[in-house]
Design a protein around this motif. Structure first.
Motif, PDB file in Angstrom:
ATOM      1  N   GLY A   1       0.459  -1.290  -0.320  1.00  0.00           N
ATOM      2  CA  GLY A   1       0.393   0.107   0.232  1.00  0.00           C
ATOM      3  C   GLY A   1       0.954   1.389  -0.106  1.00  0.00           C
ATOM      4  N   ILE A   2       2.490   1.367  -0.123  1.00  0.00           N
ATOM      5  CA  ILE A   2       2.962   2.469  -0.485  1.00  0.00           C
ATOM      6  C   ILE A   2       3.955   2.560  -1.069  1.00  0.00           C
TER       7      ILE A   2
ATOM      8  N   TYR B   1      13.669  -6.725  -5.418  1.00  0.00           N
ATOM      9  CA  TYR B   1      12.660  -5.924  -5.952  1.00  0.00           C
ATOM     10  C   TYR B   1      12.100  -5.653  -7.648  1.00  0.00           C
ATOM     11  N   GLU B   2      13.151  -6.157  -8.032  1.00  0.00           N
ATOM     12  CA  GLU B   2      11.862  -6.863  -9.734  1.00  0.00           C
ATOM     13  C   GLU B   2      10.871  -7.497  -9.970  1.00  0.00           C
ATOM     14  N   LEU B   3      11.002  -8.756  -8.480  1.00  0.00           N
ATOM     15  CA  LEU B   3       9.575  -9.228  -8.711  1.00  0.00           C
ATOM     16  C   LEU B   3       8.279  -8.315  -8.719  1.00  0.00           C
ATOM     17  N   LEU B   4       8.880  -7.260  -7.160  1.00  0.00           N
ATOM     18  CA  LEU B   4       8.109  -6.908  -6.970  1.00  0.00           C
ATOM     19  C   LEU B   4       7.245  -6.037  -8.319  1.00  0.00           C
ATOM     20  N   ALA B   5       8.420  -5.110  -8.626  1.00  0.00           N
ATOM     21  CA  ALA B   5       8.593  -4.503  -9.575  1.00  0.00           C
ATOM     22  C   ALA B   5       7.653  -5.018 -10.662  1.00  0.00           C
ATOM     23  N   ASN B   6       7.936  -6.322 -10.967  1.00  0.00           N
ATOM     24  CA  ASN B   6       6.964  -6.662 -12.581  1.00  0.00           C
ATOM     25  C   ASN B   6       5.605  -6.999 -12.504  1.00  0.00           C
ATOM     26  N   ALA B   7       5.361  -7.736 -10.898  1.00  0.00           N
ATOM     27  CA  ALA B   7       4.148  -7.672 -10.324  1.00  0.00           C
ATOM     28  C   ALA B   7       4.069  -6.320 -10.838  1.00  0.00           C
ATOM     29  N   GLY B   8       3.959  -5.369 -10.720  1.00  0.00           N
ATOM     30  CA  GLY B   8       3.685  -3.712 -10.894  1.00  0.00           C
ATOM     31  C   GLY B   8       3.054  -2.930  -9.259  1.00  0.00           C
ATOM     32  N   VAL B   9       4.312  -3.350  -8.662  1.00  0.00           N
ATOM     33  CA  VAL B   9       3.841  -3.578  -7.081  1.00  0.00           C
ATOM     34  C   VAL B   9       5.180  -1.914  -6.326  1.00  0.00           C
ATOM     35  N   CYS B  10       6.518  -2.072  -7.477  1.00  0.00           N
ATOM     36  CA  CYS B  10       6.845  -0.725  -6.611  1.00  0.00           C
ATOM     37  C   CYS B  10       7.699  -0.314  -8.362  1.00  0.00           C
ATOM     38  N   ARG B  11       8.999   0.463  -8.388  1.00  0.00           N
ATOM     39  CA  ARG B  11       9.244   1.238  -9.486  1.00  0.00           C
ATOM     40  C   ARG B  11      10.868   1.110  -9.254  1.00  0.00           C
ATOM     41  N   ILE B  12      11.595   0.427 -10.110  1.00  0.00           N
ATOM     42  CA  ILE B  12      12.730   0.621  -9.462  1.00  0.00           C
ATOM     43  C   ILE B  12      13.241   1.684 -10.438  1.00  0.00           C
ATOM     44  N   ALA B  13      14.774   2.295  -9.787  1.00  0.00           N
ATOM     45  CA  ALA B  13      15.637   3.560 -10.408  1.00  0.00           C
ATOM     46  C   ALA B  13      16.813   2.436 -10.152  1.00  0.00           C
ATOM     47  N   ASP B  14      17.370   2.705 -11.383  1.00  0.00           N
ATOM     48  CA  ASP B  14      18.777   2.641 -11.650  1.00  0.00           C
ATOM     49  C   ASP B  14      20.275   4.028 -11.469  1.00  0.00           C
TER      50      ASP B  14
ATOM     51  N   LEU C   1       5.748  11.483  -7.248  1.00  0.00           N
ATOM     52  CA  LEU C   1       5.777  10.641  -5.866  1.00  0.00           C
ATOM     53  C   LEU C   1       4.906  11.379  -4.953  1.00  0.00           C
ATOM     54  N   LEU C   2       4.965  13.160  -5.341  1.00  0.00           N
ATOM     55  CA  LEU C   2       5.257  14.274  -4.819  1.00  0.00           C
ATOM     56  C   LEU C   2       3.495  14.251  -4.890  1.00  0.00           C
ATOM     57  N   ILE C   3       2.523  13.755  -6.125  1.00  0.00           N
ATOM     58  CA  ILE C   3       1.285  14.518  -6.302  1.00  0.00           C
ATOM     59  C   ILE C   3       0.763  13.540  -5.935  1.00  0.00           C
ATOM     60  N   TYR C   4       0.006  14.187  -5.333  1.00  0.00           N
ATOM     61  CA  TYR C   4      -1.184  13.353  -3.835  1.00  0.00           C
ATOM     62  C   TYR C   4      -1.589  12.286  -4.544  1.00  0.00           C
ATOM     63  N   LYS C   5      -2.439  12.558  -5.317  1.00  0.00           N
ATOM     64  CA  LYS C   5      -3.310  11.828  -6.475  1.00  0.00           C
ATOM     65  C   LYS C   5      -2.960  10.270  -6.881  1.00  0.00           C
ATOM     66  N   MET C   6      -1.384  10.799  -7.591  1.00  0.00           N
ATOM     67  CA  MET C   6      -0.407   9.375  -8.035  1.00  0.00           C
ATOM     68  C   MET C   6      -0.374   8.688  -6.842  1.00  0.00           C
ATOM     69  N   ARG C   7       0.365   8.974  -5.979  1.00  0.00           N
ATOM     70  CA  ARG C   7       0.688   8.119  -4.743  1.00  0.00           C
ATOM     71  C   ARG C   7      -0.874   6.904  -4.105  1.00  0.00           C
ATOM     72  N   GLU C   8      -1.558   8.048  -3.914  1.00  0.00           N
ATOM     73  CA  GLU C   8      -3.402   6.773  -3.810  1.00  0.00           C
ATOM     74  C   GLU C   8      -3.586   6.206  -4.632  1.00  0.00           C
ATOM     75  N   ASP C   9      -3.707   6.569  -5.752  1.00  0.00           N
ATOM     76  CA  ASP C   9      -3.917   5.421  -6.418  1.00  0.00           C
ATOM     77  C   ASP C   9      -3.233   4.470  -6.757  1.00  0.00           C
ATOM     78  N   GLU C  10      -1.823   4.728  -6.530  1.00  0.00           N
ATOM     79  CA  GLU C  10      -0.859   3.809  -6.572  1.00  0.00           C
ATOM     80  C   GLU C  10      -0.345   2.962  -5.129  1.00  0.00           C
ATOM     81  N   ALA C  11      -1.080   3.166  -4.112  1.00  0.00           N
ATOM     82  CA  ALA C  11      -1.218   2.688  -2.948  1.00  0.00           C
ATOM     83  C   ALA C  11      -2.384   1.608  -2.596  1.00  0.00           C
ATOM     84  N   GLN C  12      -3.292   2.511  -3.840  1.00  0.00           N
ATOM     85  CA  GLN C  12      -4.663   1.234  -4.243  1.00  0.00           C
ATOM     86  C   GLN C  12      -3.903   0.255  -4.685  1.00  0.00           C
ATOM     87  N   LEU C  13      -3.380   0.401  -5.649  1.00  0.00           N
ATOM     88  CA  LEU C  13      -3.049  -0.820  -6.834  1.00  0.00           C
ATOM     89  C   LEU C  13      -2.273  -2.475  -5.989  1.00  0.00           C
ATOM     90  N   ASN C  14      -0.723  -1.135  -5.603  1.00  0.00           N
ATOM     91  CA  ASN C  14      -0.453  -1.712  -4.422  1.00  0.00           C
ATOM     92  C   ASN C  14      -0.857  -3.021  -3.411  1.00  0.00           C
TER      93      ASN C  14
END
Length: 91
Positions: free
Chosen positions: A3-4, A14-27, A39-52
């Motif tokens: 949810g976070i 983390y690649e397993l989680l990213a492939n499932a759509g739960v997190c983002r990977i930064a290289d 992720l500073l955009i509240y609506k984006m965080r809210e939508d992503e948290a619900q999806l996670n």
């Protein structure tokens, strides 16, 4: 984690989680900054948290692995019985 929305460095877990759509990977530092800016955009965080939460509940919760746990326990019990370390109770 569940949810976070979060960004992570590349690793197999983390690649397993990213492939499932739960997190983002930064290289790179640039990718980190870009994702953190998003992720500073509240609506984006809210939508992503619900999806996670939904993805984790459906794919990574203990309930989603019940069948696998049952099979694993049965294999262990069979191995213990087979080597004489355990006797099955008759039912």
């Amino acid at each position: 984690m569940a949810g976070i929305p979060f960004v992570a460095s590349r690793s197999p877990e983390y690649e397993l989680l990213a492939n499932a759509g739960v997190c983002r990977i930064a290289d790179s530092e640039k990718q980190w900054m870009s994702i953190l800016d998003e992720l500073l955009i509240y609506k984006m965080r809210e939508d992503e948290a619900q999806l996670n939460m939904e993805i984790v509940r459906n794919n990574f919760s203990i309930e989603s692995f019940v069948g696998e746990w049952e099979r694993t326990c049965a294999l262990i019990m069979d191995a213990l019985v087979g080597c004489g370390r355990y006797e099955r109770e008759s039912r």
